[in-house]
Design a protein around this motif. Structure first.
Motif, PDB file in Angstrom:
ATOM      1  N   ASP A 102      -1.414  -1.916  -7.237  1.00 20.51           N
ATOM      2  CA  ASP A 102      -2.022  -2.230  -5.950  1.00 20.51           C
ATOM      3  C   ASP A 102      -3.477  -1.792  -5.963  1.00 20.51           C
ATOM      4  O   ASP A 102      -3.891  -0.986  -6.802  1.00 20.51           O
ATOM      5  N   ASN A 103      -4.271  -2.314  -5.041  1.00 16.04           N
ATOM      6  CA  ASN A 103      -5.717  -2.086  -5.096  1.00 16.04           C
ATOM      7  C   ASN A 103      -6.126  -0.663  -4.736  1.00 16.04           C
ATOM      8  O   ASN A 103      -7.301  -0.311  -4.847  1.00 16.04           O
ATOM      9  N   LYS A 104      -5.183   0.176  -4.298  1.00 13.16           N
ATOM     10  CA  LYS A 104      -5.476   1.586  -4.035  1.00 13.16           C
ATOM     11  C   LYS A 104      -4.854   2.497  -5.092  1.00 13.16           C
ATOM     12  O   LYS A 104      -5.011   3.719  -5.027  1.00 13.16           O
ATOM     13  N   LEU A 105      -4.134   1.903  -6.024  1.00 13.16           N
ATOM     14  CA  LEU A 105      -3.380   2.653  -7.036  1.00 13.16           C
ATOM     15  C   LEU A 105      -2.476   3.696  -6.389  1.00 13.16           C
ATOM     16  O   LEU A 105      -2.345   4.822  -6.874  1.00 13.16           O
ATOM     17  N   SER A 106      -1.855   3.296  -5.265  1.00  8.43           N
ATOM     18  CA  SER A 106      -0.912   4.179  -4.588  1.00  8.43           C
ATOM     19  C   SER A 106       0.480   4.083  -5.205  1.00  8.43           C
ATOM     20  O   SER A 106       1.319   4.947  -4.994  1.00  8.43           O
ATOM     21  N   TRP A 107       0.736   2.996  -5.962  1.00  4.14           N
ATOM     22  CA  TRP A 107       2.011   2.714  -6.624  1.00  4.14           C
ATOM     23  C   TRP A 107       3.143   2.441  -5.636  1.00  4.14           C
ATOM     24  O   TRP A 107       4.306   2.414  -6.024  1.00  4.14           O
ATOM     25  N   LYS A 108       2.816   2.230  -4.362  1.00  2.33           N
ATOM     26  CA  LYS A 108       3.857   1.960  -3.370  1.00  2.33           C
ATOM     27  C   LYS A 108       4.625   0.671  -3.651  1.00  2.33           C
ATOM     28  O   LYS A 108       5.859   0.658  -3.564  1.00  2.33           O
ATOM     29  N   PRO A 109       3.948  -0.461  -3.978  1.00  2.00           N
ATOM     30  CA  PRO A 109       4.715  -1.682  -4.280  1.00  2.00           C
ATOM     31  C   PRO A 109       5.638  -1.513  -5.476  1.00  2.00           C
ATOM     32  O   PRO A 109       6.775  -1.994  -5.463  1.00  2.00           O
ATOM     33  N   HIS A 110       5.161  -0.809  -6.510  1.00  2.00           N
ATOM     34  CA  HIS A 110       6.007  -0.614  -7.686  1.00  2.00           C
ATOM     35  C   HIS A 110       7.195   0.273  -7.344  1.00  2.00           C
ATOM     36  O   HIS A 110       8.329  -0.002  -7.765  1.00  2.00           O
ATOM     37  N   ALA A 111       6.957   1.346  -6.597  1.00  2.00           N
ATOM     38  CA  ALA A 111       8.044   2.242  -6.204  1.00  2.00           C
ATOM     39  C   ALA A 111       9.080   1.503  -5.357  1.00  2.00           C
ATOM     40  O   ALA A 111      10.284   1.736  -5.494  1.00  2.00           O
ATOM     41  N   GLN A 112       8.622   0.601  -4.493  1.00  2.00           N
ATOM     42  CA  GLN A 112       9.538  -0.177  -3.674  1.00  2.00           C
ATOM     43  C   GLN A 112      10.389  -1.103  -4.534  1.00  2.00           C
ATOM     44  O   GLN A 112      11.589  -1.274  -4.290  1.00  2.00           O
ATOM     45  N   ARG A 113       9.779  -1.670  -5.570  1.00  2.00           N
ATOM     46  CA  ARG A 113      10.528  -2.543  -6.487  1.00  2.00           C
ATOM     47  C   ARG A 113      11.579  -1.733  -7.240  1.00  2.00           C
ATOM     48  O   ARG A 113      12.721  -2.170  -7.383  1.00  2.00           O
TER      49      ARG A 113
ATOM     50  N   VAL B  14       6.404   5.365 -16.534  1.00  2.00           N
ATOM     51  CA  VAL B  14       6.359   6.493 -15.603  1.00  2.00           C
ATOM     52  C   VAL B  14       5.123   7.356 -15.825  1.00  2.00           C
ATOM     53  O   VAL B  14       4.663   8.055 -14.913  1.00  2.00           O
ATOM     54  N   LEU B  15       4.539   7.283 -17.008  1.00  2.00           N
ATOM     55  CA  LEU B  15       3.315   8.020 -17.290  1.00  2.00           C
ATOM     56  C   LEU B  15       2.191   7.592 -16.349  1.00  2.00           C
ATOM     57  O   LEU B  15       1.289   8.371 -16.046  1.00  2.00           O
ATOM     58  N   ASN B  16       2.256   6.341 -15.876  1.00  2.00           N
ATOM     59  CA  ASN B  16       1.241   5.822 -14.957  1.00  2.00           C
ATOM     60  C   ASN B  16       1.567   6.135 -13.498  1.00  2.00           C
ATOM     61  O   ASN B  16       0.724   6.639 -12.767  1.00  2.00           O
ATOM     62  N   TRP B  17       2.780   5.817 -13.072  1.00  2.00           N
ATOM     63  CA  TRP B  17       3.093   5.938 -11.648  1.00  2.00           C
ATOM     64  C   TRP B  17       3.839   7.214 -11.282  1.00  2.00           C
ATOM     65  O   TRP B  17       4.064   7.486 -10.093  1.00  2.00           O
ATOM     66  N   GLY B  18       4.176   8.036 -12.266  1.00  2.00           N
ATOM     67  CA  GLY B  18       4.985   9.222 -11.998  1.00  2.00           C
ATOM     68  C   GLY B  18       4.320  10.288 -11.160  1.00  2.00           C
ATOM     69  O   GLY B  18       4.997  11.179 -10.635  1.00  2.00           O
ATOM     70  N   ARG B  19       2.984  10.234 -11.018  1.00  2.00           N
ATOM     71  CA  ARG B  19       2.272  11.209 -10.196  1.00  2.00           C
ATOM     72  C   ARG B  19       1.867  10.631  -8.847  1.00  2.00           C
ATOM     73  O   ARG B  19       0.928  11.114  -8.216  1.00  2.00           O
ATOM     74  N   ALA B  20       2.576   9.612  -8.406  1.00  2.00           N
ATOM     75  CA  ALA B  20       2.325   9.068  -7.071  1.00  2.00           C
ATOM     76  C   ALA B  20       2.682  10.121  -6.027  1.00  2.00           C
ATOM     77  O   ALA B  20       3.299  11.147  -6.336  1.00  2.00           O
ATOM     78  N   SER B  21       2.320   9.882  -4.779  1.00  2.00           N
ATOM     79  CA  SER B  21       2.552  10.870  -3.727  1.00  2.00           C
ATOM     80  C   SER B  21       4.044  11.155  -3.549  1.00  2.00           C
ATOM     81  O   SER B  21       4.897  10.330  -3.888  1.00  2.00           O
ATOM     82  N   TYR B  22       4.343  12.319  -2.990  1.00  2.00           N
ATOM     83  CA  TYR B  22       5.743  12.721  -2.775  1.00  2.00           C
ATOM     84  C   TYR B  22       6.471  11.713  -1.893  1.00  2.00           C
ATOM     85  O   TYR B  22       7.638  11.386  -2.139  1.00  2.00           O
ATOM     86  N   VAL B  23       5.790  11.215  -0.880  1.00  2.00           N
ATOM     87  CA  VAL B  23       6.405  10.246   0.042  1.00  2.00           C
ATOM     88  C   VAL B  23       6.793   8.982  -0.709  1.00  2.00           C
ATOM     89  O   VAL B  23       7.836   8.375  -0.435  1.00  2.00           O
TER      90      VAL B  23
END
Length: 205
Positions: free
Chosen positions: A74-85, A125-134
């Motif tokens: 995503d354009n903020k690199l929040s990884w929310k769309p990937h986490a939702q998938r 997971v090396l990329n998105w594993g440090r996304a926010s706790y939420v």
């Protein structure tokens, strides 16, 4: 991003795309302009519509998130769309485990877990594993649910269940991936462009 920086980036970007398009056509390759998109990565509010991208007189449309090698960026690199998938896939897998637990054994359920859950938690997971706790918490909850389905016995803490099944929880999967990456980096097992990414502590006075 200031207007001047945006204009410079837009000009440079379009020139490079023109070079890429020319190289593709010179090598008997073609780019499907209708299936090509771009995404601006920024921590600030920015209107992508003001950033014009064209290739061979074809306008390229902006996107808020894009799929790249199985990962949703995503354009903020929040990884929310990937986490939702990943959450959707884990929810389905937990449903399968819930049905199977009545007709099979824990070892078989673990095989199903390793087939339907672990790959989604481990992939990139090396990329998105440090996304926010939420963002990560729903995945942790679903993994915990799967572990309890596989090993429903009352044997103490949830960590005891993970140890009994020899399965890593999501935070430890991430830590293990970081460890493997740094081991490869330290031993020069990564591509050359990673050589300048890190400075050894021994280099500091």
């Amino acid at each position: 991003m200031s207007n001047s920086c945006s204009n410079v980036l837009q000009t440079t970007f379009n020139l490079e795309l023109c070079n890429i398009d020319q190289w593709l056509r010179a090598n008997k390759l073609s780019l499907n302009y209708n299936k090509t998109n771009f995404m601006l990565l920024t921590s600030r509010k920015h209107n992508p519509a003001s950033f014009k991208v064209t290739i061979n007189n074809h306008t390229i449309s902006p996107e808020d998130n894009l799929k790249y090698l199985g990962v949703l960026l995503d354009n903020k690199l929040s990884w929310k769309p990937h986490a939702q998938r990943v959450k959707t896939q884990l929810s389905r897998a937990c449903g399968i485990l819930s049905k199977l637990k009545h007709c099979t054994s824990p070892p078989v359920l673990k095989v199903v877990y390793n087939s339907l859950i672990h790959p989604y938690l481990n992939y990139s997971v090396l990329n998105w594993g440090r996304a926010s706790y939420v963002t990560i918490q729903p995945l942790i909850k679903l993994q915990n649910k799967a572990i309890k389905i596989i090993n429903p016995t009352n044997m103490g803490s949830l960590e005891d269940h993970f140890q009994h099944l020899n399965i890593l929880c999501l935070p430890k999967i991430y830590s293990f991936s970081v460890g493997k990456f740094m081991h490869c980096c330290h031993n020069k097992l990564l591509p050359n462009h990673f050589d300048e990414y890190f400075i050894p502590l021994s280099s500091f006075p």
